[in-house]
Scaffold this active site. Sequence first.
Site, PDB file in Angstrom:
ATOM      1  N   LYS A 112      52.647   4.043  -5.197  1.00  0.00           N
ATOM      2  CA  LYS A 112      53.268   3.979  -6.533  1.00  0.00           C
ATOM      3  C   LYS A 112      52.299   4.520  -7.589  1.00  0.00           C
ATOM      4  O   LYS A 112      52.650   5.359  -8.407  1.00  0.00           O
ATOM      5  CB  LYS A 112      53.652   2.524  -6.886  1.00  0.00           C
ATOM      6  CG  LYS A 112      54.571   1.858  -5.882  1.00  0.00           C
ATOM      7  CD  LYS A 112      54.939   0.441  -6.293  1.00  0.00           C
ATOM      8  CE  LYS A 112      53.768  -0.533  -6.322  1.00  0.00           C
ATOM      9  NZ  LYS A 112      53.172  -0.808  -4.989  1.00  0.00           N
ATOM     10  N   ARG A 149      59.106  -6.944 -10.207  1.00  0.00           N
ATOM     11  CA  ARG A 149      58.642  -7.423  -8.901  1.00  0.00           C
ATOM     12  C   ARG A 149      59.440  -8.612  -8.397  1.00  0.00           C
ATOM     13  O   ARG A 149      59.165  -9.122  -7.323  1.00  0.00           O
ATOM     14  CB  ARG A 149      57.177  -7.853  -9.061  1.00  0.00           C
ATOM     15  CG  ARG A 149      56.214  -6.994  -8.270  1.00  0.00           C
ATOM     16  CD  ARG A 149      54.836  -7.541  -8.477  1.00  0.00           C
ATOM     17  NE  ARG A 149      53.919  -7.024  -7.512  1.00  0.00           N
ATOM     18  CZ  ARG A 149      53.182  -5.940  -7.693  1.00  0.00           C
ATOM     19  NH1 ARG A 149      53.284  -5.254  -8.797  1.00  0.00           N
ATOM     20  NH2 ARG A 149      52.348  -5.560  -6.764  1.00  0.00           N
ATOM     21  N   ARG A 165      37.263   1.402   1.331  1.00  0.00           N
ATOM     22  CA  ARG A 165      36.080   2.107   1.844  1.00  0.00           C
ATOM     23  C   ARG A 165      35.705   3.262   0.917  1.00  0.00           C
ATOM     24  O   ARG A 165      34.556   3.422   0.545  1.00  0.00           O
ATOM     25  CB  ARG A 165      36.384   2.646   3.243  1.00  0.00           C
ATOM     26  CG  ARG A 165      35.349   2.244   4.265  1.00  0.00           C
ATOM     27  CD  ARG A 165      35.494   2.845   5.636  1.00  0.00           C
ATOM     28  NE  ARG A 165      36.627   3.694   5.893  1.00  0.00           N
ATOM     29  CZ  ARG A 165      37.755   3.282   6.495  1.00  0.00           C
ATOM     30  NH1 ARG A 165      37.881   2.023   6.882  1.00  0.00           N
ATOM     31  NH2 ARG A 165      38.738   4.110   6.722  1.00  0.00           N
ATOM     32  N   ARG A 198      49.965 -10.459   0.073  1.00  0.00           N
ATOM     33  CA  ARG A 198      50.686  -9.547  -0.840  1.00  0.00           C
ATOM     34  C   ARG A 198      51.909  -8.949  -0.138  1.00  0.00           C
ATOM     35  O   ARG A 198      52.950  -8.773  -0.757  1.00  0.00           O
ATOM     36  CB  ARG A 198      49.752  -8.425  -1.321  1.00  0.00           C
ATOM     37  CG  ARG A 198      48.754  -8.896  -2.384  1.00  0.00           C
ATOM     38  CD  ARG A 198      47.564  -7.964  -2.520  1.00  0.00           C
ATOM     39  NE  ARG A 198      47.889  -6.628  -2.959  1.00  0.00           N
ATOM     40  CZ  ARG A 198      47.082  -5.576  -2.800  1.00  0.00           C
ATOM     41  NH1 ARG A 198      45.902  -5.736  -2.221  1.00  0.00           N
ATOM     42  NH2 ARG A 198      47.435  -4.395  -3.234  1.00  0.00           N
TER      43      ARG A 198
END
Length: 197
Positions: free
Chosen positions: A13, A88, A129, A150
């Site tokens: 997104k 959401r 990373r 999540r």
Amino acid sequence: MNIILLGPPGAGKGTQAKILEEKDGLKQLSTGDMLRAAVASGSELGRHAKEIMDAGHLMPDSLMIEMISERVDQPDCRKGFILDGFPRTVPQAEALDQLLAHKGLSLNAVIEIAVPDEVLVQRIETRSRQTAQSGGAARSDDNVETLKRRLEVYHGQTAPILPYYERSGRLKRVDGLKSIDQVTAQIEEILGATVRG
Ligand code: AP5
């Protein structure tokens, strides 16, 4: 042109919203970035947000709705905006429809970037990373435990907004497994078709 990008954590997104902002001048409104800015400022809201985000939970609907309601009126949204991370929950989606109607604004497209969970885990690990390698601080919610939470929250609380938009014929879906450029091309095709009516 006002659009929503939907999808699970790591779907792309933010990546796509930034590309569209640069290409089309639409303003990216990322509620995650707004909350991280509050955390960085050390405000009371930021302290509260950090606890919730680190646990992989969602902030209260009322707070997020108020945040977006204030933001869409700003002059930098005049050409249009891309909602990234909002809505959401179904109450957030319903409130968004009401507040846009109240402000005389329209919603031109709702685009889901579809990516399966196993790919998301890899992407978030890679992002962590890469951020560490470039000398930045990785997001404190980008660890395996929080990501698991999540994803659960996405499937339990956010995915129900997909049928909400599907019912009103507004939902479009793109294949988020394609390369970043190919995902952008799919989104631009949808936006082009929307403009052409
Ligand atoms: P938020 O910041 O919105 O996090 P998220 O939805 O979990 O999204 P991410 O930023 O992790 O993923 P993304 O889809 O933007 O993917 P990205 O482009 O970075 O929210 C964080 C927290 O804030 C929430 O958990 C919640 O607590 C709170 N919050 C926020 N909004 C809220 C709301 N409305 N209500 C309540 N609480 C709220 O890409 C990920 C990686 O994949 C990158 O490394 C990227 O380079 C790579 N990538 C992207 N696309 C591709 C591709 N096509 N192929 C290969 N790699 C790709």
